[in-house]
Design a protein around this motif. Structure first.
Motif, PDB file in Angstrom:
ATOM      1  N   PRO A 171      27.214   4.414  -5.615  1.00 46.87           N
ATOM      2  CA  PRO A 171      27.994   3.390  -4.900  1.00 46.87           C
ATOM      3  C   PRO A 171      27.252   2.916  -3.651  1.00 46.87           C
ATOM      4  CG  PRO A 171      29.349   5.323  -5.390  1.00 46.87           C
ATOM      5  CD  PRO A 171      27.939   5.682  -5.724  1.00 46.87           C
ATOM      6  N   ARG A 172      27.554   1.724  -3.233  1.00 42.76           N
ATOM      7  CA  ARG A 172      26.883   1.122  -2.083  1.00 42.76           C
ATOM      8  C   ARG A 172      27.011   1.997  -0.827  1.00 42.76           C
ATOM      9  NH1 ARG A 172      23.631  -2.440  -1.310  1.00 42.76           N
ATOM     10  NH2 ARG A 172      23.575  -3.888   0.391  1.00 42.76           N
ATOM     11  N   LEU A 173      28.142   2.639  -0.654  1.00 40.71           N
ATOM     12  CA  LEU A 173      28.351   3.521   0.488  1.00 40.71           C
ATOM     13  C   LEU A 173      27.331   4.661   0.498  1.00 40.71           C
ATOM     14  CD1 LEU A 173      30.093   4.572   2.879  1.00 40.71           C
ATOM     15  CD2 LEU A 173      31.566   5.660   1.171  1.00 40.71           C
ATOM     16  N   ILE A 174      27.110   5.283  -0.646  1.00 44.17           N
ATOM     17  CA  ILE A 174      26.143   6.383  -0.762  1.00 44.17           C
ATOM     18  C   ILE A 174      24.723   5.840  -0.606  1.00 44.17           C
ATOM     19  CG2 ILE A 174      25.242   8.197  -2.282  1.00 44.17           C
ATOM     20  CD1 ILE A 174      28.066   8.777  -1.394  1.00 44.17           C
ATOM     21  N   TYR A 175      24.463   4.704  -1.224  1.00 41.42           N
ATOM     22  CA  TYR A 175      23.146   4.070  -1.148  1.00 41.42           C
ATOM     23  C   TYR A 175      22.748   3.815   0.314  1.00 41.42           C
ATOM     24  CZ  TYR A 175      19.442   0.651  -2.122  1.00 41.42           C
ATOM     25  OH  TYR A 175      18.246  -0.027  -2.173  1.00 41.42           O
ATOM     26  N   ALA A 176      23.687   3.234   1.080  1.00 41.06           N
ATOM     27  CA  ALA A 176      23.404   2.947   2.491  1.00 41.06           C
ATOM     28  C   ALA A 176      23.139   4.229   3.269  1.00 41.06           C
ATOM     29  CB  ALA A 176      24.572   2.175   3.107  1.00 41.06           C
ATOM     30  N   PHE A 177      23.892   5.275   2.977  1.00 42.48           N
ATOM     31  CA  PHE A 177      23.683   6.536   3.674  1.00 42.48           C
ATOM     32  C   PHE A 177      22.315   7.138   3.332  1.00 42.48           C
ATOM     33  CE2 PHE A 177      23.829  11.199   3.505  1.00 42.48           C
ATOM     34  CZ  PHE A 177      23.939  11.462   4.856  1.00 42.48           C
ATOM     35  N   LEU A 178      21.977   7.178   2.049  1.00 48.72           N
ATOM     36  CA  LEU A 178      20.706   7.751   1.638  1.00 48.72           C
ATOM     37  C   LEU A 178      19.527   6.981   2.229  1.00 48.72           C
ATOM     38  CD1 LEU A 178      21.478   8.637  -2.099  1.00 48.72           C
ATOM     39  CD2 LEU A 178      21.361  10.198  -0.149  1.00 48.72           C
ATOM     40  N   HIS A 179      19.648   5.660   2.284  1.00 52.75           N
ATOM     41  CA  HIS A 179      18.594   4.854   2.897  1.00 52.75           C
ATOM     42  C   HIS A 179      18.513   5.108   4.394  1.00 52.75           C
ATOM     43  CE1 HIS A 179      16.581   2.195   0.039  1.00 52.75           C
ATOM     44  NE2 HIS A 179      17.661   2.389  -0.710  1.00 52.75           N
ATOM     45  N   GLY A 180      19.649   5.234   5.035  1.00 54.70           N
ATOM     46  CA  GLY A 180      19.669   5.514   6.464  1.00 54.70           C
ATOM     47  C   GLY A 180      19.048   6.848   6.823  1.00 54.70           C
ATOM     48  N   GLU A 181      19.139   7.789   5.879  1.00 55.56           N
ATOM     49  CA  GLU A 181      18.555   9.117   6.083  1.00 55.56           C
ATOM     50  C   GLU A 181      17.089   9.162   5.665  1.00 55.56           C
ATOM     51  OE1 GLU A 181      20.010  12.037   7.507  1.00 55.56           O
ATOM     52  OE2 GLU A 181      21.178  10.326   8.199  1.00 55.56           O
ATOM     53  N   GLY A 182      16.592   8.056   5.090  1.00 54.95           N
ATOM     54  CA  GLY A 182      15.192   8.003   4.679  1.00 54.95           C
ATOM     55  C   GLY A 182      14.912   8.761   3.397  1.00 54.95           C
ATOM     56  N   LEU A 183      15.941   9.008   2.599  1.00 55.82           N
ATOM     57  CA  LEU A 183      15.750   9.763   1.350  1.00 55.82           C
ATOM     58  C   LEU A 183      15.301   8.858   0.201  1.00 55.82           C
ATOM     59  CD1 LEU A 183      18.770  12.182   1.617  1.00 55.82           C
ATOM     60  CD2 LEU A 183      16.374  12.709   1.958  1.00 55.82           C
ATOM     61  N   VAL A 184      15.648   7.594   0.255  1.00 60.56           N
ATOM     62  CA  VAL A 184      15.214   6.654  -0.792  1.00 60.56           C
ATOM     63  C   VAL A 184      14.589   5.442  -0.140  1.00 60.56           C
ATOM     64  CG1 VAL A 184      16.774   7.378  -2.606  1.00 60.56           C
ATOM     65  CG2 VAL A 184      17.550   5.720  -0.951  1.00 60.56           C
TER      66      VAL A 184
END
Length: 184
Positions: A171-184
């Motif tokens: 989901p977009r919510l998870i995607y934004a979090f993972l990107h913010g953490e630099g994981l993806v």
């Protein structure tokens, strides 16, 4: 449609509706799809879209766990008849109300997920993230849980190497979090 980027197609269709095919004042004269438009062919342009009754917005409270086990994180696939069906997400503890960090860390739901006899490092990474959907407002907290690579925990979840996260639809919510953490 590019199967690697379906979100781009969905966004384009929504943008088209917002700009070109607007309710009450559609721009049929300039529409590139006018020839194949069923509403235009049926003479229903002025009557569509049909407005239904307003659905009540519901608040939901999600507490996600970014479980790190060595070079892997844990994710599960959403099932059931709920939002984001068949998308992958981090382990989730949904609560009836917003919890303080202390309340969440002491909650039986969190404790049930953690391995017995292991004291993982848990920290709040991002709190009170508001994510608005059509009929729901999600308030999310993201906690990082660090466990040893060989911990026998979160067995019902996939243990995904961080380098492979891009392969999973989230989901977009998870995607934004993972990107913010630099994981993806």
């Amino acid at each position: 449609m590019d199967k690697r980027r379906p979100a781009d197609y969905n966004q384009a269709i929504m943008d088209f509706g917002a700009v070109q095919c607007t309710a009450g004042a559609p721009r049929c004269l300039f529409c590139p799809l006018a020839e194949s438009c069923m509403a235009r062919a049926s003479g229903l342009v002025e009557k569509l879209p049909v407005k239904g009754h307003k659905t009540k917005t519901v608040n939901r409270y999600f507490n996600y766990l970014l479980v790190r086990m060595g070079e892997c994180i844990c994710m599960g696939k959403r099932t059931g008849n709920d939002i984001w069906k068949n998308l992958f997400e981090l382990p989730l503890v949904e609560t009836e109300r917003a919890l303080t960090e202390e309340e969440f860390l002491a909650s039986p739901a969190l404790q049930a997920l953690l391995p017995v006899g292991c004291r993982p490092v848990i920290r709040l990474v991002e709190g009170n993230v508001k994510h608005v959907l059509t009929h729901r407002v999600i308030y999310a907290n993201f906690y990082e849980v660090t466990l040893p690579r060989d911990a026998h925990a979160f067995c019902g979840y996939l243990h995904i190497p961080i380098a492979e996260l891009e392969r999973y639809a989230v989901p977009r919510l998870i995607y934004a979090f993972l990107h913010g953490e630099g994981l993806v």
